[in-house]
Design an enzyme around this catalytic site. Structure first.
Site, PDB file in Angstrom:
ATOM      1  CB  CYS A  30      -0.941   0.022   1.195  1.00 18.95           C
ATOM      2  SG  CYS A  30      -0.100   0.215   2.758  1.00 18.95           S
ATOM      3  CG  ASP A 117       4.836   9.278  12.924  1.00 15.57           C
ATOM      4  OD1 ASP A 117       5.930   8.815  12.578  1.00 15.57           O
ATOM      5  OD2 ASP A 117       3.754   8.888  12.470  1.00 15.57           O
ATOM      6  N   GLY A 168     -12.593  13.787  17.532  1.00 14.07           N
ATOM      7  CA  GLY A 168     -13.080  14.136  16.212  1.00 14.07           C
ATOM      8  C   GLY A 168     -12.555  13.154  15.200  1.00 14.07           C
ATOM      9  CB  THR A 171     -16.804   7.350   9.781  1.00 11.56           C
ATOM     10  OG1 THR A 171     -16.238   7.485  11.079  1.00 11.56           O
ATOM     11  CG2 THR A 171     -17.010   5.877   9.471  1.00 11.56           C
ATOM     12  CG  ASP A 272       8.139   6.491  14.231  1.00 12.37           C
ATOM     13  OD1 ASP A 272       8.561   7.318  13.403  1.00 12.37           O
ATOM     14  OD2 ASP A 272       6.962   6.108  14.263  1.00 12.37           O
TER      15      ASP A 272
END
Lengths: 389, 389
Positions: A30, A117, A168, A171, A272
């Site tokens: 991806c 992050d 918040g 979707t 990271d």
């Protein structure tokens, strides 16, 4: 520590329901190739044309002429001075397709990865999270109504564990299921560690073992006889399941304590480890250093038996080359040599997890490499009945 | 004002390349049904179980016991007190599938829509934006390399127009092309208008005309003879193209000046009109009011001829019922009656765009409705050669 697998039958779902089937791409599939991303993001760049981050988090250093520390596109999080009170906005966003089959754990992993992050910049107090969600149009309504709340619950509980809340988000519907989010911290300057101060003599510490992608892939191969036949001579089904549990446990774990201890032990830089693997992120971090340094990696802590699988697959994962993608991997921290052991010990004391000194900072041209025959550290070194690590 | 269409041939792409084909769902299709969203988000709710926003932006009022204004899940943006200096974090996120065929304009629309949620809270100084992007795996590499930079450019230029920058984000691959982002403002309390103070006698102002979804759909039907035959007796091809241009222009327009003027004219509440249409958002705003009020809408300003199309389609869009989805719609502002005309006039003076008084605030039970035979205002009232509005 040992958590029961998600079982579709417990929820009256079809026995062959797999969260990971709600995306056609696996692992790095991806990811937009790095060079393509590079080209795409050119339009967003500031004049100094800095490098880019890990493709998930395209943030980077801004011109040095700015009076205050500013990190834009190229590193893990952006760090931006705001109008008020000498404060800085540290934020990052990432979204993922399912890579494990347990929806609750997938929610936790997504949240931990987004937070990571921000933690990489030394910011440990996150003020808010937003959640990005997409149901899959391949799910039945019943699947959706069972699976999505579990993902939300995992995400929310992970945010709570991090001491923040989810206030918040959005979707939508998509062919592939998406879960991700945004983490935002508003910080004073001394709460942030701008990752550019590595000096010769420093050492590199890694706070989680490598091998999450190998573990996740091997686990999927248990249901794919062609693939399984290729590795079954080197590993048992049980060991694969255990490695998968370890990978899930590791990916769902927060990097918060590791970040917090960076202040105590005077860390000089940190990133990271995620999509571009240990080496990719080490190279990116090296590129952003102020001094003429390079990073040399000697040790590779890897989830037990995953190095064996990787070799049996002809190193297709790039695990021993440091290019195997990780999800929600550890912090790669540059520490003064005399502080590193204490940093690792403190993590062990507070969290019960090992951290490892894996390399050194030498004089060089802002690059990173892994030595020819790195030492493989099996994690854990020994199996203990009933325990993961 | 009149901008040339994006023509695939100008970029050596196949003549039938259409950005909007990079998603199988159109208009509201990508929205999770409101009741489903309601259930899904229950897990994120705080104890007081507030209502939910527009599905894109699930933020809402937090318990009133909190000493400071706090908005969580249910309204356009969250408003969260941070640890420092009495400041508040106002932020929102949204992502979209292509709804127009011009990639540059699509980037602008996505950016304007994300910003609009923050503007709806009166916050006009946005400190940072992150960008959410996904290429589509149905694009050729050539299409990707041409289209994505145009989307990025549109997004970035819109952010610059808003006086902010894009300092991070994520790019992945997905079946459908995705473009969206995150807008964050760190504000003092007096920079924010908590949208809960409507009183009886106030009036409702709308700052952009309705009808964007109808215009976008009608434009797609030009290439679909079955659909086109249903409306061609009531509208010319040329009028459809003009309405489409107007819709693009309107969706790409920032709500920043409208937001800024809310302070000058003492607005009592505001929301922006997006996925749930004028009435859906009016109802949501009404539900969050402190006083016993209801909103009554008398006038519907609509992009010229779109009401005609909607009627010809048997009101399938719900445009005259106020339920037609809008993208990057106007602000619905509750203003003191004596200030409303001046607010509209000031927008006209600063931007050259009309705003309209569309309704009144009456005593009631925190609901909103459109009167039986609302007055349709065609926008613009007359065509002017060579001009859009």
């Amino acid at each position: 520590m040992y958590r029961k697998y998600f079982d579709p039958l417990d929820y009256n779902l079809s026995a062959d329901f797999r969260l990971t089937k709600l995306s056609d791409l696996k692992g790095r599939g991806c990811k937009v190739p790095r060079d393509v991303l590079h080209r795409l993001l050119e339009g967003l760049q500031t004049a100094d044309k800095n490098g880019y981050g890990d493709g998930q988090h395209h943030q980077g250093l801004m011109p040095e002429s700015k009076p205050t520390p500013v990190v834009g596109i190229g590193l893990d999080s952006c760090v931006i001075p705001i109008r008020h009170g000498g404060l800085f906005l540290v934020q990052s966003t990432a979204f993922f397709y399912p890579l494990v089959d347990d929806p609750y754990v997938m929610g936790k992993i997504a949240c931990a990865n987004v937070l990571s992050d921000v933690y990489a910049m030394g910011a440990v107090e996150v003020d808010n999270m937003l959640m990005l969600l997409s149901t899959s149009n391949k799910m039945t309504e019943k699947e959706r109504d069972i699976i999505m709340p579990l993902i939300l619950q995992g995400f929310k509980e992970c945010a709570e564990e991090a001491g923040t809340t989810v206030q918040g988000g959005q979707t939508v519907i998509n062919p592939w299921l998406i879960v991700g989010g945004v983490a935002t911290a508003v910080c004073t300057q001394n709460e942030i560690i701008i990752p550019e101060n590595a000096i010769v003599g420093d050492v590199l510490v890694l706070t989680k073992p490598l091998g999450t992608q190998v573990a996740v892939s091997a686990h999927q191969w248990l249901e794919n006889p062609d693939r399984w036949n290729r590795i079954k001579s080197v590993i048992s089904e049980d060991d694969v399941r255990k490695a998968y549990q370890r990978a899930m446990n590791s990916m769902a774990r927060l990097n918060k304590i590791g970040a917090s201890l960076m202040h105590k032990y005077n860390a000089h830089a940190c990133t990271d480890v995620t999509g571009f693997g240990l080496l990719g992120h080490a190279q990116n971090l090296a590129k952003h250093q102020k001094h003429d340094v390079s990073f040399v990696i000697h040790n590779l802590p890897i989830i037990a038996k995953m190095a064996t699988i990787s070799k049996a697959c002809g190193n297709a994962f790039g695990l021993l080359q440091g290019t195997s993608a990780e999800t929600s991997g550890g912090l790669l921290v540059v520490l003064p040599r005399e502080q590193a052991a204490a940093y690792c010990k403190d993590i062990q004391a507070q969290e019960g997890y090992q951290a490892w000194i894996i390399g050194v900072v030498e004089k060089g041209g802002r690059t990173a490499k892994i030595i020819d025959k790195p030492r493989i550290i099996e994690v854990p070194a020994k199996d203990t009945e009933g325990e993961l690590w």
